[in-house]
Scaffold this motif. Structure first.
Motif, PDB file in Angstrom:
ATOM      1  N   ILE A  72      -1.645  57.407  28.807  1.00 38.78           N
ATOM      2  CA  ILE A  72      -1.916  58.326  27.700  1.00 38.78           C
ATOM      3  C   ILE A  72      -0.776  59.322  27.523  1.00 38.78           C
ATOM      4  N   VAL A 119      -0.783  63.702  24.614  1.00 39.99           N
ATOM      5  CA  VAL A 119      -2.139  63.233  24.902  1.00 39.99           C
ATOM      6  C   VAL A 119      -3.015  63.319  23.645  1.00 39.99           C
ATOM      7  N   LYS A 120      -2.897  64.412  22.920  1.00 40.82           N
ATOM      8  CA  LYS A 120      -3.695  64.590  21.703  1.00 40.82           C
ATOM      9  C   LYS A 120      -3.351  63.519  20.679  1.00 40.82           C
ATOM     10  N   SER A 123      -4.729  60.106  21.775  1.00 44.93           N
ATOM     11  CA  SER A 123      -6.184  60.093  21.652  1.00 44.93           C
ATOM     12  C   SER A 123      -6.620  59.872  20.211  1.00 44.93           C
ATOM     13  N   TRP A 158      -5.066  54.927  30.157  1.00 40.69           N
ATOM     14  CA  TRP A 158      -5.374  54.598  28.761  1.00 40.69           C
ATOM     15  C   TRP A 158      -4.884  53.189  28.446  1.00 40.69           C
ATOM     16  N   SER A 291     -14.752  56.775  29.401  1.00 42.47           N
ATOM     17  CA  SER A 291     -13.393  56.413  29.046  1.00 42.47           C
ATOM     18  C   SER A 291     -12.341  56.950  29.983  1.00 42.47           C
ATOM     19  N   HIS A 293      -9.691  59.030  29.283  1.00 41.57           N
ATOM     20  CA  HIS A 293      -9.124  60.034  28.386  1.00 41.57           C
ATOM     21  C   HIS A 293      -9.399  59.767  26.921  1.00 41.57           C
ATOM     22  N   THR A 294      -9.982  58.604  26.574  1.00 39.09           N
ATOM     23  CA  THR A 294     -10.204  58.293  25.174  1.00 39.09           C
ATOM     24  C   THR A 294     -11.631  57.841  24.966  1.00 39.09           C
ATOM     25  N   ASN A 295     -11.914  57.347  23.759  1.00 42.18           N
ATOM     26  CA  ASN A 295     -13.293  56.987  23.438  1.00 42.18           C
ATOM     27  C   ASN A 295     -13.525  55.484  23.442  1.00 42.18           C
ATOM     28  N   THR A 296     -12.808  54.748  24.284  1.00 42.98           N
ATOM     29  CA  THR A 296     -13.048  53.314  24.412  1.00 42.98           C
ATOM     30  C   THR A 296     -14.461  53.080  24.924  1.00 42.98           C
TER      31      THR A 296
END
Length: 314
Positions: A72, A119-120, A123, A158, A291, A293-296
């Motif tokens: 990420i 990172v933002k 994401s 990620w 996840s 760090h993400t919305n997987t």
């Protein structure tokens, strides 16, 4: 009388950025000392062009291609150094910068001012664009004169979750290597064997392994996860960082890298026939995100399930 105070304030504001930039100086130094051929290649698909870092091995024969999906933190010095280390083992490695064009002034990973901004941005990436970028990298790799027709994907954090998801999308992969990333909610479309590398001290991702194991087994897919005791999330990077203070990270990094190289060398070309018989199971319902760090989305882990196929490395 205010100038010293302003100087101290400026220094305080710069320190986080400086520490972020210098955090991987060791990786940059190793990369610069590499004798292997590195190049940046623009990969075009539709109206988009993604930049990819490509490393060639010093071998006489044609080589497998490995698509490397960065963390990420973007296509960092460590991600590129990791690509170089894999190339040293005899593989062509293609590491696309999935932030290409999304940085300040249309730049990529190296255009962001700090780690938080990177990172933002990652994401917020559109999964469809990420998949298309990875397809472009895989298509490019398959056509290289130096490639032997075998292609694999690997990713970290990620990138680990995205390597698993890419295996569910891409049918001509010979293998997928997932480093501490969650599995997708639907695994029924996977055709390649998937090998997992997980940290013992990573409850967030570790909690997803039982459901992923069950889903892969029910779908008739090959999934071999290994959990490295004493290691933390991100051990492949932390384990070779000179500043690492966790012995388990270094041990896990060494053992996982050996396993990865061995598996790539042993992998077979992707089968031509489809896995129709393996797709008869009902797909798992998507659950609230667990996840990296993400919305997987991944299959929901049952508290009573245990990762029966997960071996702990002591």
């Amino acid at each position: 009388m205010r100038r010293p105070a302003l100087h101290l304030l400026a220094l305080a504001l710069l320190l986080p950025l400086t520490s972020t930039i210098q955090a991987q100086d060791w990786a940059k130094t190793r990369l610069e000392a590499s004798p292997r051929h590195h190049e940046y290649v623009p990969l075009k698909h539709g109206d988009r062009t993604v930049q990819a870092f490509v490393v060639y091995p010093e071998v006489k024969t044609k080589a497998p291609v490995v698509i490397l999906i960065h963390e990420i933190f973007g296509l960092s010095d460590w991600a590129k150094e990791m690509a170089d280390e894999l190339a040293a083992q005899g593989f062509i490695v293609i590491a696309p910068d999935l932030l290409t064009g999304f940085g300040p002034n249309g730049g990529g990973s190296d255009a962001f001012p700090n780690q938080d901004a990177t990172v933002k941005a990652i994401s917020g990436l559109d999964p469809a664009v990420v998949t298309a970028d990875l397809d472009a990298a895989a298509d490019y790799g398959k056509k290289l004169p130096a490639a032997n027709g075998k292609i694999a994907v690997t990713g970290f954090c990620w990138g680990g979750g995205n390597s698993f998801a890419f295996a569910a999308h891409r049918k001509d992969l010979s293998a997928a290597f997932v480093f501490y990333g969650p599995g997708p909610s639907d695994v029924t479309t996977i055709t390649a064997p998937v090998y997992g590398f997980y940290a013992g001290n990573d409850a967030r991702i570790g909690a997803t392994i039982p459901a992923t194991t069950d889903a892969m087994k029910a779908a008739g897919k090959k999934y071999e996860p290994i959990t490295y005791a004493g290691a933390g999330h991100g051990f492949m990077r932390a384990g070779e960082d000179p500043g690492n203070t966790v012995p388990g990270n270094k041990t896990a990094r060494e053992q996982a890298f050996t396993r990865l190289v061995t598996l790539i060398k042993e992998m077979k070309a992707a089968p031509v026939a489809s896995n129709a018989n393996h797709n008869k199971t009902v797909a798992q319902k998507a659950q609230p995100a667990i996840s990296c760090h993400t919305n997987t989305k991944v299959a929901k882990a049952s508290p009573t399930n245990q990762p029966t196929e997960t071996a702990a490395i002591m």
